[in-house]
Scaffold this active site. Structure first.
Site, PDB file in Angstrom:
ATOM      1  CG  HIS A  59      -1.672   1.259   1.405  1.00 39.62           C
ATOM      2  ND1 HIS A  59      -2.853   1.534   0.757  1.00 39.62           N
ATOM      3  CD2 HIS A  59      -1.404   2.356   2.166  1.00 39.62           C
ATOM      4  CE1 HIS A  59      -3.284   2.734   1.108  1.00 39.62           C
ATOM      5  NE2 HIS A  59      -2.421   3.260   1.953  1.00 39.62           N
ATOM      6  CG  HIS A  83       0.773   7.239   3.912  1.00 40.36           C
ATOM      7  ND1 HIS A  83       1.273   6.402   2.941  1.00 40.36           N
ATOM      8  CD2 HIS A  83      -0.486   6.800   4.172  1.00 40.36           C
ATOM      9  CE1 HIS A  83       0.365   5.510   2.623  1.00 40.36           C
ATOM     10  NE2 HIS A  83      -0.722   5.719   3.354  1.00 40.36           N
ATOM     11  CG  ASP A  84      -0.805   4.143   6.398  1.00 41.00           C
ATOM     12  OD1 ASP A  84      -1.446   5.111   6.868  1.00 41.00           O
ATOM     13  OD2 ASP A  84      -1.238   3.433   5.476  1.00 41.00           O
ATOM     14  CD  GLU A  87      -3.966   6.364  10.912  1.00 39.92           C
ATOM     15  OE1 GLU A  87      -4.882   5.661  10.451  1.00 39.92           O
ATOM     16  OE2 GLU A  87      -3.771   7.554  10.588  1.00 39.92           O
ATOM     17  CG  ASP A  88      -1.877   1.854   9.678  1.00 34.63           C
ATOM     18  OD1 ASP A  88      -2.750   2.319  10.438  1.00 34.63           O
ATOM     19  OD2 ASP A  88      -2.008   1.780   8.441  1.00 34.63           O
ATOM     20  CG  ASP A 145      -4.231   6.744   2.322  1.00 41.46           C
ATOM     21  OD1 ASP A 145      -3.658   5.638   2.338  1.00 41.46           O
ATOM     22  OD2 ASP A 145      -5.088   7.079   3.170  1.00 41.46           O
TER      23      ASP A 145
END
Length: 212
Positions: A59, A83-84, A87-88, A145
């Protein structure tokens, strides 16, 4: 992961496919892009997206490639790859700031949802509102995204069936799609010239058609 922006998805070897993608994506770009990939690959190691059960790194690469293809600069592509990771994958934003500088870290921070805010709809609304004043580069990552999310969700439904996908996701699929559509509507109002907005509109139309 078929029918989406990720051409390398046909490979049975995700690691080889990822390496091939970053080789093409980083060619002619500053070292920060490959460095971001290395950090993202470690942060996302062993983790999978709930929407399609594919590696999270795929992703991130797909999002990064969209920013690369639309000629955003090296720091934006690097931030897209990362970018993740906060957060992830739980990477500290301070670590990204120290390694990549404030421009990349600030973009990643903007892409990171306010985790303490519930319920789901309130958190997503707050995140969209943050993007309103975040600037073109952050908005471009956000749109990329959502393009990839919609394409991956559509492909998973096509190959696995909506019931199987819905059973794996933590939030109702309809709430996710509504968030994507609200993001499109918002950005068409405030940043209509973003190059990926037409693609997002197309992906959402195709996703709706797949679900009917």
């Amino acid at each position: 992961m078929t029918n989406g922006p990720r051409e390398e998805g046909d490979s049975d070897d995700p690691i080889r496919a990822a390496d091939a993608t970053i080789d093409a994506l980083a060619e002619g770009r500053a070292a920060v892009v490959r460095d971001a990939y290395e950090v993202a690959s470690r942060a996302h190691a062993g983790r999978r997206k709930e929407s399609d059960d594919r590696p999270e790194l795929e992703h991130a690469l797909a999002v990064g490639r969209l920013l690369h293809e639309t000629a955003f600069d090296d720091e934006v592509v690097a931030a897209a790859l990362l970018h993740d990771t906060v957060e992830d994958a739980g990477l500290p934003i301070a670590e990204l700031r120290e390694r990549f500088g404030p421009a990349v870290a600030d973009l990643v921070a903007t892409m990171t949802e306010p985790e303490a805010l519930e319920p789901f709809e309130a958190r997503k609304t707050a995140h969209r509102e943050r993007l309103l004043g975040a600037g073109r580069e952050a908005q471009a990552i956000f749109v990329a995204d959502k393009v990839v999310n919609a394409a991956q969700l559509r492909a998973a439904i096509a190959t696995q069936g909506e019931e199987a996908v819905a059973g794996r996701t933590s939030k109702p699929l309809e709430r996710k799609v509504e968030h994507y559509e609200a993001a499109l509507e918002m950005l068409e109002t405030v940043a209509a010239d973003l190059p990926l907005l037409p693609r997002l509109r197309t992906e959402l139309r195709l996703l709706r058609e797949e679900r009917t």
